[in-house]
Design an enzyme around this catalytic site. Sequence first.
Site, PDB file in Angstrom:
ATOM      1  N   THR A  13       0.792  -1.227   0.000  1.00 30.79           N
ATOM      2  CA  THR A  13       0.000   0.000   0.000  1.00 30.79           C
ATOM      3  C   THR A  13       0.827   1.282   0.000  1.00 30.79           C
ATOM      4  OG1 THR A  13      -0.182  -0.077   2.415  1.00 30.79           O
ATOM      5  CG2 THR A  13      -1.952  -1.127   1.142  1.00 30.79           C
ATOM      6  N   GLY A  14       2.119   1.198   0.334  1.00 34.88           N
ATOM      7  CA  GLY A  14       2.986   2.374   0.334  1.00 34.88           C
ATOM      8  C   GLY A  14       3.384   2.797  -1.069  1.00 34.88           C
ATOM      9  N   CYS A 158      18.598   4.416  -3.089  1.00 31.67           N
ATOM     10  CA  CYS A 158      18.319   5.156  -4.320  1.00 31.67           C
ATOM     11  C   CYS A 158      19.325   6.281  -4.561  1.00 31.67           C
ATOM     12  CB  CYS A 158      16.901   5.721  -4.284  1.00 31.67           C
ATOM     13  SG  CYS A 158      16.523   6.687  -2.807  1.00 31.67           S
ATOM     14  N   GLN A 184      17.746  15.258  -3.426  1.00 29.83           N
ATOM     15  CA  GLN A 184      16.848  14.117  -3.480  1.00 29.83           C
ATOM     16  C   GLN A 184      15.376  14.502  -3.478  1.00 29.83           C
ATOM     17  OE1 GLN A 184      20.114  11.498  -0.986  1.00 29.83           O
ATOM     18  NE2 GLN A 184      17.975  10.867  -0.870  1.00 29.83           N
ATOM     19  N   ARG A 247      17.248  17.335   0.726  1.00 26.42           N
ATOM     20  CA  ARG A 247      15.904  17.141   0.186  1.00 26.42           C
ATOM     21  C   ARG A 247      15.492  18.406  -0.549  1.00 26.42           C
ATOM     22  NH1 ARG A 247      14.108  12.301  -0.287  1.00 26.42           N
ATOM     23  NH2 ARG A 247      14.105  11.838   1.955  1.00 26.42           N
ATOM     24  N   HIS A 254      16.533  11.876  -8.408  1.00 24.18           N
ATOM     25  CA  HIS A 254      17.634  12.280  -7.530  1.00 24.18           C
ATOM     26  C   HIS A 254      18.798  12.768  -8.394  1.00 24.18           C
ATOM     27  CE1 HIS A 254      15.480  10.874  -4.190  1.00 24.18           C
ATOM     28  NE2 HIS A 254      16.194   9.835  -3.818  1.00 24.18           N
ATOM     29  N   ASN A 339      14.439   8.001  -8.867  1.00 25.72           N
ATOM     30  CA  ASN A 339      14.629   7.364  -7.567  1.00 25.72           C
ATOM     31  C   ASN A 339      13.634   6.258  -7.241  1.00 25.72           C
ATOM     32  OD1 ASN A 339      13.084   9.994  -7.401  1.00 25.72           O
ATOM     33  ND2 ASN A 339      12.515   9.104  -5.435  1.00 25.72           N
ATOM     34  N   THR A 340      12.393   6.297  -7.765  1.00 24.88           N
ATOM     35  CA  THR A 340      11.467   5.204  -7.451  1.00 24.88           C
ATOM     36  C   THR A 340      11.454   4.133  -8.536  1.00 24.88           C
ATOM     37  OG1 THR A 340       9.494   6.234  -8.428  1.00 24.88           O
ATOM     38  CG2 THR A 340      10.001   6.753  -6.119  1.00 24.88           C
TER      39      THR A 340
END
Length: 364
Positions: A13-14, A158, A184, A247, A254, A339-340
Site C-alpha cells: 500500500t505504500g 536510491c 533528493q 531534500r 535524484h 529514484n522510485t
Amino acid sequence: MDKQYKVGVVGATGMVGQRFVTLLENHPWFKLTTLAASGRSAGKTYEEAVGSRWAMTTPMPESVKKMVVLDASKVEEVASQVDFIFCAVNMPKDEIKALEEAYAKAECPVVSNNSANRFTPDVPMVVPEINPEHFAVIEHQRKRLGTTRGFIAVKPNCSIQAYTPALAAWKEFEPREVVVSTYQAISGAGKTFKDWPEMVGNIIPFISGEEAKSEKEPLKVFGHVDAGKGEIVPFDGGLKITSQCIRVPVLNGHTATVFLNFGKKTTKEELIDRLVNYTSKASELGLPHAPKHFIQYLTEDDRPQVKLDVDYEGGMGVSIGRLREDTLFDYKFACMSHNTLRGAAGGALECAEMLKALGYISAK
C-alpha cells in the site's frame, strides 16, 4: 516464456509498493497474485486499503483493485501462495530484518527494497548492471538459513544509483577521493506535495541516515564474494566517499554533483567513451526492465534536468553531464536517476529478473 512466476508484494500500500504494482502489470515473466500489508489493511480490497493515497501518475490497475490484502505478518499464508516476494514495508529495521528472514526461512525468496539487510554480510546488494556476480553469495546464505529455495537479496539505496554507475564505468582509472552532494526528490521519503506541502519552495539539508548509506553502500557494491568466509567483503582499496544529502522540492528524480580524483591519469574523452559504451550482463541477457543503454552522456551545459531526463530508458537509465576538469580535484560532473524506478521498485524488479535468469528464483 510459457510459465509466469507467482509474485507477492509485501508492503503493497505504500508508495514503493504501489510502484511495484504498476510495474508488474503485464510483466512477461512475473504475475502479481498476492498483496500484503499491515494488519490495518488486511482483509480490505487493495482499492479500499490504498484509498486516496494512490500516488502513481497512472491509474490503479483494474486487476488489483478487488484483490484482498493479506496480513504481511502471516508469513506462511503469504509465502504459500507465491514463488517469491518483493518487500517494501515501512517498519523499524530490526522488525524488517526479522520479517524478511522469516519469509526466507519459509522457502520464499525475498527481493527487498528495504535497507535493513543491506549490510548483512551474506546478503547480496546488487545493481544488475554493476555487480550481479554478488548473487553467488546466496548459496552461503542458504546454508546459514537452512533453506533450499529461500534467501534475501536487496538493491542499494536510491541516492547512490545516480553516481555509482559512473564509478563502475571508470573502474580501470581507479576512482579515489569522491565528494558527492545529492539533491533528493520527495518521493524518496514516500511523499507527494499533497501530503508534504512544507516542501513546496523549500530545501531541507538533512535526510536521516542517507549520508552514511551514500558513503558506505558503494563499497559493498564494489566488493567481492569471499567464498571462504561465505560473505561479501566490501572494497578496501583507495576509493573513499564523503557526501551531503539534501531534500529538494522535486517529485521524482535524484540529482547529484560529484568531484573525484583518479589513481591513473585519464582524459575527458576517455571518460565519456567509457560511459556511453558501458555494457553489462543485464542488457546482454535481455532482461525486461534492463535499459538498452544504461548511461547517457549529455553535452549541453544545462543537463541533466529532472523534467527532461528523469524518464530516460523508462526511468531505468542514468543521465550524466557537465564532466570537466576541476581546480582542486581531477574531474567533476553532474548526474541523475529516477529514484522510485532505477533507485527503488524498478531496480528491485530488475534484480528479480536477473535472479530468475541466473536460476536463483525458481517456480515451486
